[in-house]
Design an enzyme around this catalytic site. Sequence first.
Site, PDB file in Angstrom:
ATOM      1  CG  ASN A  13      -1.724   1.200   1.435  1.00 52.26           C
ATOM      2  OD1 ASN A  13      -1.803   2.051   0.543  1.00 52.26           O
ATOM      3  ND2 ASN A  13      -2.352   1.317   2.598  1.00 52.26           N
ATOM      4  CD1 TRP A  14       3.448   0.827  -2.851  1.00 54.40           C
ATOM      5  CD2 TRP A  14       3.620   1.987  -4.759  1.00 54.40           C
ATOM      6  NE1 TRP A  14       4.130   0.050  -3.766  1.00 54.40           N
ATOM      7  CE2 TRP A  14       4.249   0.735  -4.940  1.00 54.40           C
ATOM      8  CE3 TRP A  14       3.600   2.890  -5.837  1.00 54.40           C
ATOM      9  CZ2 TRP A  14       4.856   0.366  -6.149  1.00 54.40           C
ATOM     10  CZ3 TRP A  14       4.190   2.511  -7.033  1.00 54.40           C
ATOM     11  CH2 TRP A  14       4.809   1.266  -7.186  1.00 54.40           C
ATOM     12  CE  LYS A  15      -0.243   3.232   4.684  1.00 51.83           C
ATOM     13  NZ  LYS A  15      -0.194   3.359   6.135  1.00 51.83           N
ATOM     14  CG  HIS A  98      -5.846   1.939   5.112  1.00 47.45           C
ATOM     15  ND1 HIS A  98      -5.463   2.903   6.017  1.00 47.45           N
ATOM     16  CD2 HIS A  98      -4.815   1.062   5.028  1.00 47.45           C
ATOM     17  CE1 HIS A  98      -4.241   2.610   6.448  1.00 47.45           C
ATOM     18  NE2 HIS A  98      -3.834   1.502   5.859  1.00 47.45           N
ATOM     19  CD  GLU A 100      -2.974   5.518   6.733  1.00 50.55           C
ATOM     20  OE1 GLU A 100      -2.909   5.545   5.487  1.00 50.55           O
ATOM     21  OE2 GLU A 100      -2.063   5.045   7.437  1.00 50.55           O
ATOM     22  CD  GLU A 168      -3.576  -2.471   7.314  1.00 54.49           C
ATOM     23  OE1 GLU A 168      -2.434  -2.666   6.883  1.00 54.49           O
ATOM     24  OE2 GLU A 168      -4.254  -1.469   7.026  1.00 54.49           O
ATOM     25  N   GLY A 174       2.383   2.240  10.851  1.00 58.32           N
ATOM     26  CA  GLY A 174       3.382   3.297  10.733  1.00 58.32           C
ATOM     27  C   GLY A 174       4.088   3.647  12.028  1.00 58.32           C
ATOM     28  CB  SER A 212       4.900  -1.861  12.225  1.00 55.49           C
ATOM     29  OG  SER A 212       4.558  -0.501  12.474  1.00 55.49           O
ATOM     30  N   GLY A 233       2.742  -1.108   4.361  1.00 55.81           N
ATOM     31  CA  GLY A 233       2.771   0.307   4.007  1.00 55.81           C
ATOM     32  C   GLY A 233       4.191   0.769   3.759  1.00 55.81           C
ATOM     33  N   GLY A 234       4.800   1.378   4.776  1.00 60.49           N
ATOM     34  CA  GLY A 234       6.125   1.990   4.634  1.00 60.49           C
ATOM     35  C   GLY A 234       7.161   1.090   3.971  1.00 60.49           C
TER      36      GLY A 234
HETATM   37  P1  PGA Z   1       2.740   0.318   7.723  1.00 62.32           P
HETATM   38  O1  PGA Z   1       1.267   0.517   7.096  1.00 62.32           O
HETATM   39  O2  PGA Z   1       3.278  -0.972   7.134  1.00 62.32           O
HETATM   40  O3  PGA Z   1       3.506   1.526   7.276  1.00 62.32           O
HETATM   41  O4  PGA Z   1       2.563   0.225   9.190  1.00 62.32           O
HETATM   42  C1  PGA Z   1       0.414  -0.569   6.871  1.00 62.32           C
HETATM   43  C2  PGA Z   1      -0.874  -0.075   6.261  1.00 62.32           C
HETATM   44  O5  PGA Z   1      -1.362   0.982   6.640  1.00 62.32           O
HETATM   45  O6  PGA Z   1      -1.444  -0.743   5.364  1.00 62.32           O
END
Ligand code: PGA
Length: 250
Positions: A13-15, A98, A100, A168, A174, A212, A233-234
């Site tokens: 997930n590149w956000k 998600h 967010e 999640e 993050g 994470s 994500g990251g």
């Molecule tokens: P993260 O994000 O790996 O940066 O914690 C995961 C996500 O939000 O899908």
Amino acid sequence: MGEPRPRPLIAGNWKMNGRRSDGIALAKAIVAEAGSLGAELLVCPPATLIAPVGEAVKGTAVALGGQDCHPAPSGAHTGDISAPMLVDLGCRYVIVGHSERRAEHGESDALVKAKAEAALAAGLSPIVCLGETEAERDLGEALAVVTRQLLGSLPAGASGARTVVAYEPVWAIGTGRTPSARDIEVVHGHLRRELATLVADAGAVRLLYGGSVKAGNAKEILALADVDGALVGGASLKAEEFLAIARACP
Ligand code: PGA
């Protein structure tokens, strides 16, 4: 019991990250190694990069996905993208719900469900996200929260072949913090049992863990019972790190 585990899915997930050149370079670096891996790989770039990244992964072992879709197939919805539009660019998956988006855009379970149903109707596999906040976990409500979200967000017509669920925990996204292996297994086992009351082939629904995940913890997490992959994500923004996570699949 004794059922084969579903093929793991490692989803990036590149956000809201990346210019065109970054996205294409990242996709190409992933494609270069993807063919030799047992896991299915998926990249979900921001909307601006879906078309060029789609070109870079076309005909390869790397699948393409969106990060969100609108419940309607088209219409007066400024700034939104529909599921058929994602299909048109070669997407096979879309992330919905998600945390967010739930937090920043006030998305309810009912809206997430409508998005997931729009995805299914368009021929996409929705990745339905859920997870408790830290306050909810501290109150001992994690299982109740994820159960409510699952019942409220899972699309009608969900199936193992066409629906993915991602657990999640909001506090792990993050932050570099993850639940203990035992806590992940408890939630995933619980989700599997709840799914069994909702979906005929619940054992085939891939249950991803997200929050994470990185190369250093992937092996332990991906080996856990009822963990069928990861939503990253990251760490998905670096090809080597993302590929190392994929290689850690059992
Ligand atoms: P993260 O994000 O790996 O940066 O914690 C995961 C996500 O939000 O899908």
